[in-house]
Scaffold this active site. Structure first.
Site, PDB file in Angstrom:
ATOM      1  N   HIS A 108       0.811  -1.209   0.000  1.00 44.66           N
ATOM      2  CA  HIS A 108       0.000   0.000   0.000  1.00 44.66           C
ATOM      3  C   HIS A 108       0.848   1.266   0.000  1.00 44.66           C
ATOM      4  O   HIS A 108       0.361   2.331  -0.391  1.00 44.66           O
ATOM      5  CB  HIS A 108      -0.957  -0.017   1.191  1.00 44.66           C
ATOM      6  CG  HIS A 108      -2.116  -0.934   1.002  1.00 44.66           C
ATOM      7  ND1 HIS A 108      -3.369  -0.681   1.507  1.00 44.66           N
ATOM      8  CD2 HIS A 108      -2.221  -2.120   0.344  1.00 44.66           C
ATOM      9  CE1 HIS A 108      -4.196  -1.658   1.173  1.00 44.66           C
ATOM     10  NE2 HIS A 108      -3.507  -2.554   0.471  1.00 44.66           N
ATOM     11  N   HIS A 270      -1.863 -12.730  -2.357  1.00 45.10           N
ATOM     12  CA  HIS A 270      -2.891 -13.402  -1.575  1.00 45.10           C
ATOM     13  C   HIS A 270      -2.492 -14.817  -1.170  1.00 45.10           C
ATOM     14  O   HIS A 270      -3.303 -15.546  -0.598  1.00 45.10           O
ATOM     15  CB  HIS A 270      -4.214 -13.404  -2.341  1.00 45.10           C
ATOM     16  CG  HIS A 270      -4.828 -12.048  -2.427  1.00 45.10           C
ATOM     17  ND1 HIS A 270      -6.036 -11.811  -3.033  1.00 45.10           N
ATOM     18  CD2 HIS A 270      -4.396 -10.835  -1.985  1.00 45.10           C
ATOM     19  CE1 HIS A 270      -6.319 -10.519  -2.959  1.00 45.10           C
ATOM     20  NE2 HIS A 270      -5.326  -9.911  -2.339  1.00 45.10           N
TER      21      HIS A 270
END
EC number: 1.11.1.21
Length: 749
Positions: A108, A270
């Site tokens: 992020h 993920h």
């Protein structure tokens, strides 16, 4: 990384609403109003004043590269590895490992990068400041950064927050069994927040940024205010994997990722960790910037249960994708294709997906209770990789070829966390991979002897005697160097890519004229290089800049000043094979006020686009002003248009632009024939004397710009104007020369 959900929209909006802080709301009403509030159409010059160098507590002489190069990087890595598995009571680690949290933090920090203006990314460490530190998508990353504080405190100035935020995620992957391809330091810290256009919305998690065709407005990349990428539940919360794929493709593409890199990043990212949605978002308090002072920079205080550990609320989604959340595996892709997925809701009310097969309900370990097991989960955006035909083909290939997947993810991850750093010459540290990648805009090394002062003088003479005009030489040098963006350090004169596709064909560069200039300069280059017996050479990249310098010296001499424009050789010539055409297309100037060029497809005005261009070039208000004035009298407009050429001696470097612009003998009117053009008439005779654009006239209309223009229009400003123009010119010409510091001009008047 998709970590946000629609059910929390109201909670996050409420969390930052002044209505829950009555005194604060009243204080906001009583705040003094800014000039921009009273006159919203006035030109905003603030982008040219940020950041302020005096904000840096390290001082102007601080050299981060020297500090980082003295760092024991291996010791930092070992400390990070120890931190990963040292769970803290105040924020317990999922599965006893903070690795996945740090990966999300790094992702992020870097994932805000966008291709159209080069803004965003990890450089500067802006995740520490508003608005990023309080974006809904960054919920609970305040805890990740606080976990890193003891390491930052230990190593101090030798490693920036910007580097540490990225390194932590890289080390996390390595510690959990994934082999990355390396890490480069060199990201310097910012010390204040900067204003960036993150979108037009007035509320978090709104999306009002699409044009009439449903495409994101440029330069934006994220689809929703406050998210890094897309809504993980699907566009506008609708769980449609194919519609989600369209949004993913658009937003990842605007962050410099192709389809293969996108699949690799999602499937690889993920493979680690879990989402957090133990309960509804109504239990969450304000984000860090709105939280009480006693929270000391923490936000999203959770009143559900213990407020941490098994009771954590971050996205509202809940669960892990794989059976090995803290170990690298290919289980994400295996689960994605091996199961049929059915829609369900998390405890927090978010839409997610679980296997149709009930036997899968105990595959995944619980993050805190070893006696509990769970089904794996997928998000709508995960299923996009299964149902979108292009993504699915890539994902299946990765599933069938694990080593290819590992390599693709390693490369995509490295690109993600380094994309905003610019060329490899800015990379620091022992972990930098040796391979040059095309997205780094590589240039060849200097493997020859550089020209000396005598050579430079002789070459300038040949250039000036070649038949090329001052205008042509200045325009070519400017076109080459002014592609530089100080946001992501791309572009610039090094590489001479102005002779390659796509730059050679850009309308702003006057392609036919450019081809003629380049042909002449290449002839001079070849003749010089072929005549050398000692391996000495000059690159075309250097010769283009030298040509502009020579023309300026000649133009200043015509004004009565003998000058030497500083020049440092060392640029090299890239090849077409080193140049990703599509990647460079985003550098095309759709407006360049310095050349009085403006494409009407822009959604900002010409003066606003001038400020944007100057901001990308890292220019100050005076530097922008003096460059425009100089470029006009040098007759350097695109297409040889005469707008703003307020002089009867074009090609002479003087302050005529400012003198004539500010003269009260001229009355300006909008042209009745050409939109966006203004006509200047002599007040006494009514005779048409000048034509101009709004870029030209803004220097007389805007009060702050007029003040600077006046400084260059006074009788005693002639020499200062030339001095300042040369210094600003050299700053642009050397903007991408990270190996040197720009020298100032020396004028002998």
């Amino acid at each position: 990384m998709f970590k946000r959900t629609i059910p929390l929209f109201a909670a996050f909006t409420l969390a930052i609403s002044p209505s829950i802080f009555p005194n604060y709301a009243h204080a906001q009403e009583d705040k003094p109003k800014t000039n921009q509030y009273w006159w919203p159409k006035m030109l905003d010059l603030s982008p040219l004043r940020q950041p302020n160098a005096t904000s840096n507590p390290m001082g102007e002489k601080f050299n981060y590269a020297e500090e980082f190069n003295s760092l024991d990087l291996n010791a930092v890595i070992e400390d990070l590895k120890k931190l990963m598995t040292t769970s803290q009571d105040w924020w317990p680690a999922d599965y006893g490992n903070y690795g996945p949290l740090f990966i999300r933090m790094s992702w992020h920090a870097a994932g805000t990068y966008r291709i159209y203006d080069g803004r965003g990314g990890a450089n500067g460490g802006f995740q520490r400041f508003a608005p990023q530190n309080s974006w809904p998508d960054n919920a609970n990353l305040d805890k990740a950064r606080r976990l890193l504080w003891p390491i930052k405190q230990k190593y101090g100035r030798k490693i920036s927050w910007a580097d540490l935020l990225v390194l932590a995620g890289n080390v996390a992957m390595e510690s959990m069994g994934f082999k990355t391809i390396g890490f480069a330091g060199g990201r310097e810290d910012a010390w204040e927040a900067i204003n960036i256009n993150w979108g037009p919305e007035g509320k978090w998690l709104e999306s009002k940024r699409q044009d009439k065709d449903g495409k994101l407005e440029k330069p934006l990349a994220a689809t929703v205010m406050g998210l890094i990428y897309v809504n993980p539940e699907g566009p506008n919360g609708v769980p449609d994997p194919l519609a989600a794929a369209e949004k993913i493709r658009e937003t990842f593409g605007r962050m410099a990722m192709n389809d293969e890199e996108t699949v690799a990043l999602i499937a690889g990212g993920h493979a680690f960790g879990k989402t957090h949605g133990a309960a509804s978002g109504k239990y969450l308090g304000p984000a860090p910037e709105a939280a009480g002072i006693e929270e000391q920079g923490f936000g999203w205080k959770n009143s559900y249960g213990s407020g941490k550990g098994k009771d954590t609320i971050t996205s509202g989604l809940e669960g892990a994708w794989t059976v090995t959340p803290t170990h690298w595996s290919h289980n994400y892709l295996q689960n994605l294709f091996n199961f049929n997925w059915v829609k369900t809701k998390s405890p927090g009310g978010a839409i997610q997906w679980v296997p149709e097969n009930s036997n899968a309900s105990s595959m995944v370990p619980d993050a805190f209770d070893p006696s509990k097991r769970h089904a794996p989960v997928m998000l709508t955006t995960d299923l996009a990789l299964k149902f979108d035909p292009v993504y699915s083909k890539i994902a299946k290939r990765f599933l069938d070829n694990p080593k290819e997947f590992d390599d693709a993810f390693a490369r995509a991850w490295f690109k993600l966390i380094h994309r905003d750093m610019g060329p490899r010459s800015r990379y620091l540290g022992s972990l930098v991979p040796k391979e040059a990648m095309i997205w780094q805009d590589p240039v060849p090394p200097v493997d020859y002897k550089l020209v000396d002062a005598n050579d430079i003088a002789n070459l300038k003479g040949k250039i000036l005697n070649s038949g090329l005009t001052t205008s042509e030489l200045v325009k070519t040098a400017w076109a080459s160097a002014s592609t530089f963006r100080g946001t992501d350090m791309r572009g610039g004169a090094n590489g001479a890519r102005i002779r390659l596709a796509p730059q050679k064909d850009w309308p702003a560069n006057d392609p036919q004229e450019l081809a003629k200039v380049l042909k002449t300069l290449e002839s001079i280059q070849n003749n010089f290089n072929n005549a050398q017996a000692d391996g000495k050479k000059i690159s075309l990249a250097d010769l283009i800049v030298l040509g502009g310098n020579a023309a300026i010296e000649q133009a200043a001499k015509q004004a009565g000043y003998d000058i030497i424009v500083p020049f440092t050789p060392g640029r090299t010539d890239a090849t077409q094979g080193m140049t990703d055409v599509k990647s460079f297309e985003v550098l095309e100037p759709k407006a360049d006020g310095f050349r009085n060029y403006f494409d009407k497809s822009n959604n900002m005005s010409p003066p606003e686009m001038l400020v944007e261009k100057a901001s990308l070039l890292k220019l100050s208000v005076p530097e922008m002003t003096v460059l425009v004035g100089g470029m006009r009298v040098l007759n350097a407009n695109t297409g040889q248009n005469q707008y703003g050429v307020f002089t009867d001696k074009p090609g002479t470097l003087n302050n005529d632009f400012f003198i004539n612009l500010l003269s009260m003998s001229t009355e300006w009117k909008k042209s009745s024939e050409t939109e966006g053009i203004y006509e200047g008439y002599e007040r006494k005779t009514g005779k048409l004397k000048w034509k101009a654009t709004s870029v030209d006239l803004i220097f007389g209309a805007n009060s702050e710009l007029r003040a600077v223009a006046e400084a260059y229009a006074t009788d005693d400003a002639k020499e200062k104007f030339i001095q300042d123009f040369i210094n600003a010119w050299v700053k642009v010409m050397t903007a991408d020369r990270f190996d040197i510091k720009a020298a100032n001009a020396n004028i002998n008047s």
